[in-house]
Design an enzyme around this catalytic site. Structure first.
Site, PDB file in Angstrom:
ATOM      1  N   ASN A  98       0.823  -1.226   0.000  1.00 45.84           N
ATOM      2  CA  ASN A  98       0.000   0.000   0.000  1.00 45.84           C
ATOM      3  C   ASN A  98       0.854   1.273   0.000  1.00 45.84           C
ATOM      4  OD1 ASN A  98       0.823  -0.364   2.660  1.00 45.84           O
ATOM      5  ND2 ASN A  98      -1.065   0.419   3.536  1.00 45.84           N
ATOM      6  N   ASN A 282      -5.244  -0.474  13.252  1.00 47.42           N
ATOM      7  CA  ASN A 282      -6.317  -1.309  12.712  1.00 47.42           C
ATOM      8  C   ASN A 282      -5.756  -2.704  12.410  1.00 47.42           C
ATOM      9  OD1 ASN A 282      -8.527  -2.376  11.459  1.00 47.42           O
ATOM     10  ND2 ASN A 282      -8.507  -0.984   9.707  1.00 47.42           N
ATOM     11  N   ASP A 309       3.715  -5.366  11.996  1.00 41.98           N
ATOM     12  CA  ASP A 309       2.824  -4.422  11.301  1.00 41.98           C
ATOM     13  C   ASP A 309       3.377  -2.995  11.441  1.00 41.98           C
ATOM     14  OD1 ASP A 309       0.781  -3.322   9.825  1.00 41.98           O
ATOM     15  OD2 ASP A 309      -0.807  -3.743  11.276  1.00 41.98           O
ATOM     16  N   HIS A 313       4.117   6.730  10.887  1.00 42.65           N
ATOM     17  CA  HIS A 313       3.343   7.929  10.545  1.00 42.65           C
ATOM     18  C   HIS A 313       3.990   9.147  11.188  1.00 42.65           C
ATOM     19  CE1 HIS A 313      -0.016   6.201   8.435  1.00 42.65           C
ATOM     20  NE2 HIS A 313      -0.229   5.328   9.397  1.00 42.65           N
TER      21      HIS A 313
END
Ligand SMILES: [Zn+2]
Length: 452
Positions: A98, A282, A309, A313
């Protein structure tokens, strides 16, 4: 310089059934010999490294990271992400698709591998998108992505809603012998929830995300998987019900593996009251009961591997400009004002994890919940299997990807010292016991804690 003698460490290699005091001789980037401690001598040109008191294990592998490159250099780049990986003890990480552009074609995969090569650090294993643009409509060309180097397929970040597309993807993956990693979320049930539906979301006045949003999708996808016979991997499983479904699917012959993250086995939803958006991800941090369920899954083998994961950010994406004053250790948070609750809901999901994953997982060994060999299975051998890598062992002739761990070295998580470009962690200030002191890729040292 890719030859060395690692002397006197505790070598833990579950694939070879080895656990004891051994010397490891590396020549030209390969494991040449593993013999009883004190019995091997270095050849000319081989560095001698005293690793007594440390574990010597096959290089750690993280099957689920986000490196944000191409597209988001303010959050992470392939170079910074791979340096963070090496500092965390990882010799290889599987980089999710992504990015921007999405890794759904050969050019992006090539770009990622070229960047990784010039970083001279941990290895990057490309994960291909399942569908073009992660839109869930049209499958990528699986064969050409494998040819470019993809070793896993995933639309992670977004669930694949259309069951027809999903079953076609399973057929394609099965035909080619690769696994599909699934982000399990029924968005009709999660409804953009900011946190787990529970006490913390109520206290903060933000919307909740139920366990069933994950487990109902796991139920559907495992039913499809059993029919197809494909290898399916459940990413970041976080609820008791998901594990129960995985156990049942295995009894019905499904080829299903699953990963759990350190944040889901260390923290529960209440962490959001202290850390705010830095504890927002999430799937969300769950109830205490689900934390116990993740630990049970680790202990009984339902969870095959630990994955971080890693989701870097920046401050702005996390809405910390607005929210930072209201959170932090020692803060007692009451209901957020409406505009702040909206900021919270819009804050990006995810936490960085590459530099804390090993230390947090070692906590399970120190608490005697798992033994060292099980840690190596979950952080090296099993992810190597998922990614179809010739790795995860120190057998003679193996590529010398090796992690040297000091299991007793105590340290404090200091985000400002991360090699990752991002700081979004709910573990700041935590005391951990154990970390990687040497990370060796192809016989070359790519991280050395003694030089930090
Ligand atoms: Zn995900």
């Amino acid at each position: 310089m890719n030859s060395m003698l690692l002397k006197g460490g505790r070598v833990i290699d579950p694939a070879s059934g080895v656990d004891g005091a051994y010397d490891v001789l590396v020549r030209d980037g390969e494991v040449e010999a593993v013999e009883a401690a004190g019995s091997l001598a270095p050849f000319e040109g081989a560095a001698v490294v005293d690793v007594r008191g440390c574990w010597v294990v096959p290089g750690l592998i993280d099957a689920h990271v986000h490196l944000r490159d191409p597209g988001f250099p303010e959050k992470e780049t392939i170079a910074s992400g791979l340096r963070a990986a090496a500092a965390g003890g990882f010799t290889a990480v599987a980089a999710m698709a992504n990015t921007s552009p999405v890794n759904d074609g050969p050019e992006t995969t090539r770009y990622m591998l070229e960047r990784a090569k010039s970083a001279h650090c941990a290895r990057l294993i490309p994960v291909s998108a399942v569908t073009r643009g992660l839109r869930g409509v049209e499958l990528v060309d699986f064969a050409s992505m494998i040819e470019q180097g993809a070793r896993l397929f995933s639309d992670d970040g977004i669930p694949i809603d259309d069951p027809v597309i999903l079953s076609r993807a399973f057929d394609e993956a099965k035909r080619l012998g690769y696994a599909i990693s699934l982000h399990e979320e029924d968005r009709a049930l999660s409804c953009d929830g900011a946190l787990n539906a529970g006490e913390a979301s109520k206290l903060l006045g933000v919307s909740g995300y139920t366990d069933s949003a994950e487990s109902e999708r796991v139920r559907r996808d495992l039913a499809i998987a059993i029919g197809s016979g494909a290898a399916v991997h459940i990413a970041h499983a976080s609820t008791a019900e998901s594990f129960a479904l995985i156990r049942a699917a295995r009894r019905h012959g499904a080829h299903v593996t699953c990963e759990v993250t350190p944040h889901h086995f260390v923290l529960d939803e209440s962490a959001a009251l202290i850390w705010g958006p830095n504890a927002k991800m999430n799937p969300p941090l769950r109830s205490h009961g689900n934390v116990e369920a993740v630990l049970d899954a680790i202990q009984d083998g339902t969870a095959d591997m630990i994955a971080s994961d890693h989701a870097p950010h920046d401050h702005k994406s996390k809405r910390m400009d607005d929210l930072a004053p209201f959170f932090g250790p020692g803060h007692a948070v009451a209901c957020l004002a409406r505009d702040l609750a909206e900021s919270f809901a819009r804050a990006a999901n995810g936490v960085v994890g590459l530099e804390t994953s090993l230390g947090l997982t070692l906590g399970l060994v120190h608490r005697s919940l798992i033994d060292a060999s099980r840690l190596v299975q979950m952080m090296s051998l099993n992810p190597a299997g998922l990614l179809r890598l010739d790795a995860g062992t120190l057998a003679t002739g193996a590529i010398a990807d090796i992690t040297v761990i000091d299991p007793n070295l105590e340290w404090t998580v200091m985000p400002e010292r991360f090699l990752s470009k991002s700081r979004n962690t709910p573990f700041a200030g935590m005391r951990l016991k154990g970390r990687a002191v040497l990370t060796i890729v192809g016989g070359e040292i790519v991280f050395d804690a003694r030089k930090e």
